[in-house]
Scaffold this motif. Structure first.
Motif, mmCIF file in Angstrom:
data_model
loop_
_atom_site.group_PDB
_atom_site.id
_atom_site.type_symbol
_atom_site.label_atom_id
_atom_site.label_comp_id
_atom_site.label_asym_id
_atom_site.label_seq_id
_atom_site.Cartn_x
_atom_site.Cartn_y
_atom_site.Cartn_z
ATOM 1 N N SER A 175 0.816 -1.218 0.000
ATOM 2 C CA SER A 175 0.000 0.000 0.000
ATOM 3 C C SER A 175 0.849 1.268 0.000
ATOM 4 N N VAL A 176 2.185 1.106 0.122
ATOM 5 C CA VAL A 176 3.078 2.270 0.110
ATOM 6 C C VAL A 176 3.340 2.663 -1.355
ATOM 7 N N HIS A 177 3.094 3.941 -1.678
ATOM 8 C CA HIS A 177 3.268 4.394 -3.055
ATOM 9 C C HIS A 177 3.452 5.905 -3.081
ATOM 10 N N ILE A 178 3.797 6.402 -4.273
ATOM 11 C CA ILE A 178 3.908 7.849 -4.468
ATOM 12 C C ILE A 178 2.522 8.370 -4.848
ATOM 13 N N PRO A 179 1.996 9.350 -4.108
ATOM 14 C CA PRO A 179 0.642 9.830 -4.399
ATOM 15 C C PRO A 179 0.526 10.436 -5.801
ATOM 16 N N SER A 180 -0.612 10.199 -6.374
ATOM 17 C CA SER A 180 -0.908 10.834 -7.665
ATOM 18 C C SER A 180 -1.235 12.302 -7.437
ATOM 19 N N GLN A 218 7.350 12.935 -2.162
ATOM 20 C CA GLN A 218 7.123 12.168 -0.931
ATOM 21 C C GLN A 218 6.205 10.980 -1.209
ATOM 22 N N THR A 219 6.403 9.918 -0.437
ATOM 23 C CA THR A 219 5.470 8.791 -0.491
ATOM 24 C C THR A 219 4.319 9.054 0.467
ATOM 25 N N ASN A 220 3.247 8.281 0.293
ATOM 26 C CA ASN A 220 2.115 8.442 1.208
ATOM 27 C C ASN A 220 2.498 8.048 2.645
ATOM 28 N N GLU A 224 -6.949 7.352 5.208
ATOM 29 C CA GLU A 224 -6.880 8.693 4.639
ATOM 30 C C GLU A 224 -5.622 8.884 3.797
ATOM 31 N N PHE A 225 -4.617 8.069 4.025
ATOM 32 C CA PHE A 225 -3.345 8.179 3.301
ATOM 33 C C PHE A 225 -3.149 7.027 2.315
#
Length: 392
Positions: free
Chosen positions: A274-279, A301-303, A373-374
């Motif tokens: 579930s860790v990723h770079i936010p769009s 930043q990553t989420n 939320e993240f």
């Protein structure tokens, strides 16, 4: 009867009337000793209790308690009888009475010292409680002093009984010391360990200690020469030798209870997938909710990083967290088969167990609730579990 009186109540050349006078004096001395003891019991001791009760200080109530006064009053009557015996009797009866009274006086004085030491220990304990709010383990030291006093008194009483010098008995005690140390080695070890625990202030009654090797986790109720009593949190009483605590590792929670807070160390595993770079859309949403600065750019930043920054700031503003005790962090620990571990590290403002647990649970619950939320998902073994939709 007359011949016996002449032999034991005075000179055989005296008249029988004079001997009866000595006998009457002897009976009178016994009555005087009894009256002195009665005077202490009925008048002097109650008067002392009334006087100490009127003062504000507590030390005089303890040092002049009824038990101490009774022990002191038991010394005077045999001294009166001892002083009167040589003038009213002689022979084997005088020698026997002198020996019995001497032994009894030695015993009474030793008993008075024993009781007075107990009273002194209680005074010191109360003063320590008033100054620091903590009880010190003075009892072990007091008991060591009492043991040595009784050993000395026993030697004196035996020497009076066999009419030998105490030094004569000390020679015999020295020869038997090796045998005694072998037979009572556990008691001697406990005695030395109890003194060391008290002298080094390693343990106090009322403190919370943990001895994992013995399954002990609770509050110290009593510390003496041979045993330490601990009441576990399930209200069971555990008894352990002081020597065990002195030689093995145990945890004393005094530092925590005397501080202004208690450390909170909670962890939660996050699913690495579930860790990723936010769009750009997610980043706009984060900006709208105040999770990131307005000038944040996509890809920086990553989420998970955004979440850690948010949660660290939220912890620092939380009224239940003590910012003066140490660092406040939401940090990564190590990634493993069960995901990436996040750790809440901070200090609460309370040391009370129930309140402390509530604070720690509240922080962890907020972390779990805010993860969606993240776009983050806590690690779960179940593959059928569906994460609830994020709140709008």
């Amino acid at each position: 009867m007359e011949e016996w009186l002449k032999l034991n109540m005075g000179d055989s050349t005296l008249g029988i009337d004079n001997i009866w006078i000595r006998l009457a004096i002897f009976v009178g001395v016994i009555l005087l000793a009894y009256l002195v003891d009665l005077l202490f019991e009925k008048l002097i001791i109650p008067a002392v209790k009334r006087m100490t009760a009127k003062t504000e200080a507590e030390w005089d109530d303890i040092l002049l308690s009824e038990q101490v006064c009774n022990a002191a009053s038991n010394i005077l009557p045999p001294i009166i009888m001892l002083a009167a015996i040589p003038s009213v009797t002689k022979g084997w009866l005088a020698a026997l009475l002198l020996k019995i009274l001497s032994i009894y006086i030695t015993f009474s004085i030793t008993r008075f010292i024993h009781v007075f030491i107990n009273a002194g220990y209680e005074v010191l304990e109360k003063r320590q409680m008033e100054k620091t709010g903590q009880r010190r383990a003075f009892k072990s030291v007091a008991q060591v002093i009492q043991v040595f006093i009784w050993i000395i008194a026993t030697i004196i009483m035996v020497s009076l009984l066999i009419e030998k010098s105490p030094m004569y008995l000390l020679g015999g005690v020295g020869a038997a010391a090796a045998v005694l140390m072998l037979a009572f080695q556990d008691t001697i070890k406990g005695l030395v360990a109890g003194v060391q625990l008290s002298a080094n202030d390693m343990l106090r009654p009322g403190e919370w200690i943990s001895v994992p090797s013995k399954g002990i986790d609770g509050v110290v109720k009593d510390v003496n020469l041979t045993t330490v009593k601990i009441q576990n949190w399930d209200n069971t009483i555990m008894t352990i030798q002081p020597y065990t605590l002195f030689t093995e590792t145990f945890q004393n929670w005094r530092g925590m209870t005397e501080s202004n807070g208690r450390r909170i160390n909670k962890t939660l595993n996050v699913d690495i997938r579930s860790v990723h770079i936010p769009s750009e859309e997610e980043l706009k949403e984060f900006k709208a909710k105040g999770f990131v600065a307005e000038d944040a750019r996509p890809g920086e930043q990553t989420n998970l990083e955004i979440f850690r920054n948010y949660f660290g700031k939220w912890l620092s503003r939380n009224p239940m967290v003590n910012p003066d005790m140490g660092p406040i962090m939401c940090r990564q620990v190590e990634a493993g088969p069960e995901g990436l571990t996040l750790q809440i590290y901070c200090f609460s403002k309370t040391q009370v167990w129930q309140e402390y647990e509530n604070v720690g649970a509240s922080l962890l619950e907020h972390m779990i609730a805010i993860l969606p939320e993240f776009g983050l998902v806590p690690y779960q073994r179940s593959t059928n579990w569906v994460y609830p939709a994020k709140s709008k």
